[in-house]
Design a protein around this motif. Structure first.
Motif, PDB file in Angstrom:
ATOM      1  N   HIS A  28     -27.946   9.502 -10.571  1.00  0.00           N
ATOM      2  CA  HIS A  28     -28.774  10.405  -9.680  1.00  0.00           C
ATOM      3  C   HIS A  28     -27.770  11.557  -9.385  1.00  0.00           C
ATOM      4  CE1 HIS A  28     -31.619  12.586  -7.071  1.00  0.00           C
ATOM      5  NE2 HIS A  28     -30.470  12.767  -6.345  1.00  0.00           N
ATOM      6  N   HIS A  29     -28.288  13.009  -9.760  1.00  0.00           N
ATOM      7  CA  HIS A  29     -27.599  14.154  -9.271  1.00  0.00           C
ATOM      8  C   HIS A  29     -28.609  15.195  -8.645  1.00  0.00           C
ATOM      9  CE1 HIS A  29     -24.782  17.615  -9.730  1.00  0.00           C
ATOM     10  NE2 HIS A  29     -25.974  18.329 -10.294  1.00  0.00           N
ATOM     11  N   ALA A  30     -28.078  15.701  -7.625  1.00  0.00           N
ATOM     12  CA  ALA A  30     -28.933  16.615  -6.688  1.00  0.00           C
ATOM     13  C   ALA A  30     -28.576  17.833  -7.144  1.00  0.00           C
ATOM     14  CB  ALA A  30     -28.716  16.416  -5.407  1.00  0.00           C
ATOM     15  N   PHE A  31     -29.452  18.663  -7.816  1.00  0.00           N
ATOM     16  CA  PHE A  31     -29.176  19.898  -8.053  1.00  0.00           C
ATOM     17  C   PHE A  31     -28.979  20.952  -6.973  1.00  0.00           C
ATOM     18  CE2 PHE A  31     -31.905  18.405 -11.544  1.00  0.00           C
ATOM     19  CZ  PHE A  31     -31.005  18.766 -12.524  1.00  0.00           C
ATOM     20  N   ALA A  32     -28.183  22.079  -7.090  1.00  0.00           N
ATOM     21  CA  ALA A  32     -27.806  22.792  -6.000  1.00  0.00           C
ATOM     22  C   ALA A  32     -29.283  23.735  -5.934  1.00  0.00           C
ATOM     23  CB  ALA A  32     -26.940  24.105  -6.462  1.00  0.00           C
ATOM     24  N   ASP A  33     -29.378  24.547  -4.643  1.00  0.00           N
ATOM     25  CA  ASP A  33     -30.586  25.129  -4.342  1.00  0.00           C
ATOM     26  C   ASP A  33     -30.866  26.026  -5.517  1.00  0.00           C
ATOM     27  OD1 ASP A  33     -30.866  23.708  -2.075  1.00  0.00           O
ATOM     28  OD2 ASP A  33     -30.255  25.205  -0.907  1.00  0.00           O
ATOM     29  N   ASP A  34     -30.109  26.894  -5.904  1.00  0.00           N
ATOM     30  CA  ASP A  34     -30.243  27.686  -7.043  1.00  0.00           C
ATOM     31  C   ASP A  34     -30.379  27.269  -8.499  1.00  0.00           C
ATOM     32  OD1 ASP A  34     -27.573  27.207  -7.529  1.00  0.00           O
ATOM     33  OD2 ASP A  34     -26.920  29.161  -7.870  1.00  0.00           O
ATOM     34  N   GLN A  35     -30.446  25.876  -8.519  1.00  0.00           N
ATOM     35  CA  GLN A  35     -30.848  25.196  -9.981  1.00  0.00           C
ATOM     36  C   GLN A  35     -32.002  24.409 -10.153  1.00  0.00           C
ATOM     37  OE1 GLN A  35     -27.266  22.602  -9.841  1.00  0.00           O
ATOM     38  NE2 GLN A  35     -26.326  23.978 -11.392  1.00  0.00           N
ATOM     39  N   ARG A  36     -32.854  24.529  -8.788  1.00  0.00           N
ATOM     40  CA  ARG A  36     -33.888  23.611  -8.881  1.00  0.00           C
ATOM     41  C   ARG A  36     -35.245  24.033  -9.498  1.00  0.00           C
ATOM     42  NH1 ARG A  36     -33.171  21.209  -2.571  1.00  0.00           N
ATOM     43  NH2 ARG A  36     -31.206  20.176  -3.150  1.00  0.00           N
ATOM     44  N   TYR A  37     -35.411  25.367  -9.529  1.00  0.00           N
ATOM     45  CA  TYR A  37     -36.617  25.848  -9.984  1.00  0.00           C
ATOM     46  C   TYR A  37     -36.583  26.702 -11.095  1.00  0.00           C
ATOM     47  CZ  TYR A  37     -37.800  24.397  -5.474  1.00  0.00           C
ATOM     48  OH  TYR A  37     -38.061  23.517  -4.373  1.00  0.00           O
ATOM     49  N   TYR A  38     -37.686  26.683 -11.982  1.00  0.00           N
ATOM     50  CA  TYR A  38     -37.789  27.812 -13.156  1.00  0.00           C
ATOM     51  C   TYR A  38     -36.556  27.411 -14.217  1.00  0.00           C
ATOM     52  CZ  TYR A  38     -41.208  30.101 -10.410  1.00  0.00           C
ATOM     53  OH  TYR A  38     -42.106  30.403  -9.700  1.00  0.00           O
ATOM     54  N   LYS A  39     -36.416  26.088 -14.330  1.00  0.00           N
ATOM     55  CA  LYS A  39     -35.301  25.388 -15.227  1.00  0.00           C
ATOM     56  C   LYS A  39     -35.203  26.422 -16.438  1.00  0.00           C
ATOM     57  CE  LYS A  39     -34.282  21.452 -12.671  1.00  0.00           C
ATOM     58  NZ  LYS A  39     -35.419  21.164 -11.947  1.00  0.00           N
ATOM     59  N   MET A  40     -36.494  26.511 -17.021  1.00  0.00           N
ATOM     60  CA  MET A  40     -36.391  27.141 -18.474  1.00  0.00           C
ATOM     61  C   MET A  40     -35.871  28.594 -18.469  1.00  0.00           C
ATOM     62  SD  MET A  40     -39.092  28.040 -16.722  1.00  0.00           S
ATOM     63  CE  MET A  40     -40.315  29.289 -16.530  1.00  0.00           C
ATOM     64  N   ALA A  41     -35.482  29.231 -17.481  1.00  0.00           N
ATOM     65  CA  ALA A  41     -35.109  30.637 -17.318  1.00  0.00           C
ATOM     66  C   ALA A  41     -34.098  30.982 -16.286  1.00  0.00           C
ATOM     67  CB  ALA A  41     -36.236  31.653 -17.178  1.00  0.00           C
ATOM     68  N   ASN A  42     -33.738  29.587 -15.620  1.00  0.00           N
ATOM     69  CA  ASN A  42     -32.768  29.642 -14.559  1.00  0.00           C
ATOM     70  C   ASN A  42     -31.232  29.794 -15.000  1.00  0.00           C
ATOM     71  OD1 ASN A  42     -30.977  28.831 -12.436  1.00  0.00           O
ATOM     72  ND2 ASN A  42     -32.676  28.202 -11.265  1.00  0.00           N
ATOM     73  N   GLY A  43     -30.653  30.886 -14.769  1.00  0.00           N
ATOM     74  CA  GLY A  43     -29.179  30.932 -15.285  1.00  0.00           C
ATOM     75  C   GLY A  43     -28.257  29.641 -14.853  1.00  0.00           C
ATOM     76  N   ALA A  44     -28.412  29.533 -13.694  1.00  0.00           N
ATOM     77  CA  ALA A  44     -27.330  28.680 -12.994  1.00  0.00           C
ATOM     78  C   ALA A  44     -27.899  27.226 -13.462  1.00  0.00           C
ATOM     79  CB  ALA A  44     -27.722  28.666 -11.479  1.00  0.00           C
ATOM     80  N   TYR A  45     -29.361  26.823 -13.594  1.00  0.00           N
ATOM     81  CA  TYR A  45     -29.409  25.392 -14.279  1.00  0.00           C
ATOM     82  C   TYR A  45     -29.051  25.515 -15.453  1.00  0.00           C
ATOM     83  CZ  TYR A  45     -31.907  21.633 -16.255  1.00  0.00           C
ATOM     84  OH  TYR A  45     -32.098  20.510 -17.113  1.00  0.00           O
ATOM     85  N   LEU A  46     -29.047  26.437 -16.456  1.00  0.00           N
ATOM     86  CA  LEU A  46     -29.083  26.642 -17.708  1.00  0.00           C
ATOM     87  C   LEU A  46     -27.646  26.282 -18.071  1.00  0.00           C
ATOM     88  CD1 LEU A  46     -31.820  29.157 -19.108  1.00  0.00           C
ATOM     89  CD2 LEU A  46     -31.499  26.646 -19.429  1.00  0.00           C
ATOM     90  N   ASP A  47     -26.708  27.060 -17.381  1.00  0.00           N
ATOM     91  CA  ASP A  47     -25.345  26.784 -17.446  1.00  0.00           C
ATOM     92  C   ASP A  47     -24.772  25.203 -17.324  1.00  0.00           C
ATOM     93  OD1 ASP A  47     -24.784  29.372 -18.102  1.00  0.00           O
ATOM     94  OD2 ASP A  47     -24.410  29.861 -15.881  1.00  0.00           O
ATOM     95  N   PHE A  48     -25.525  24.729 -16.219  1.00  0.00           N
ATOM     96  CA  PHE A  48     -25.181  23.282 -15.807  1.00  0.00           C
ATOM     97  C   PHE A  48     -25.678  22.465 -16.979  1.00  0.00           C
ATOM     98  CE2 PHE A  48     -26.954  19.340 -14.277  1.00  0.00           C
ATOM     99  CZ  PHE A  48     -25.870  18.489 -13.619  1.00  0.00           C
ATOM    100  N   ALA A  49     -26.884  22.828 -17.669  1.00  0.00           N
ATOM    101  CA  ALA A  49     -27.376  22.118 -18.686  1.00  0.00           C
ATOM    102  C   ALA A  49     -26.447  22.099 -19.878  1.00  0.00           C
ATOM    103  CB  ALA A  49     -28.704  22.440 -18.910  1.00  0.00           C
ATOM    104  N   VAL A  50     -25.721  23.183 -20.228  1.00  0.00           N
ATOM    105  CA  VAL A  50     -24.903  23.129 -21.274  1.00  0.00           C
ATOM    106  C   VAL A  50     -23.605  22.302 -20.819  1.00  0.00           C
ATOM    107  CG1 VAL A  50     -23.122  24.725 -22.422  1.00  0.00           C
ATOM    108  CG2 VAL A  50     -25.527  25.324 -22.059  1.00  0.00           C
TER     109      VAL A  50
END
Length: 98
Positions: A28-50
């Motif tokens: 389990h990994h808890a995403f940061a607040d700025d990674q939680r929504y609109y993952k398909m276009a969320n820069g913070a999440y996309l960087d994490f996904a890479v």
């Protein structure tokens, strides 16, 4: 790290299988607040996904909402094309292929 203190891609962790066993087969990994929504276009999440190796590039993921097979069914229900549905089913096909 070799002790299993990091997440995602990294060095071999000799205790990895035991960690999964200890956690009931889950990680389990808890995403940061700025990674939680609109993952398909969320820069913070996309960087994490890479970093995790989920995707190759931190580029927005475009969903294709148009479906050519569904459009062909819809058009056939409207009388277009060589193959035609039974007259009694045209309304249902057009409505459900929207």
């Amino acid at each position: 790290s070799r002790t299993g203190g990091s997440i995602g891609k990294g060095e071999v962790n000799p205790d990895q299988l035991q960690r999964y066993i200890d956690n009931g087969g889950f990680w389990h990994h808890a995403f940061a607040d700025d990674q939680r929504y609109y993952k398909m276009a969320n820069g913070a999440y996309l960087d994490f996904a890479v970093q995790m190796g989920f995707i190759a590039k931190a580029e927005p993921i475009v969903f294709q909402l148009y479906s050519e097979p569904m459009q062909r069914f819809r058009l056939a229900a409207r009388g277009h094309g060589k193959v035609q549905p039974p007259e009694a089913e045209r309304g249902r096909i057009e409505a459900s292929m929207d």
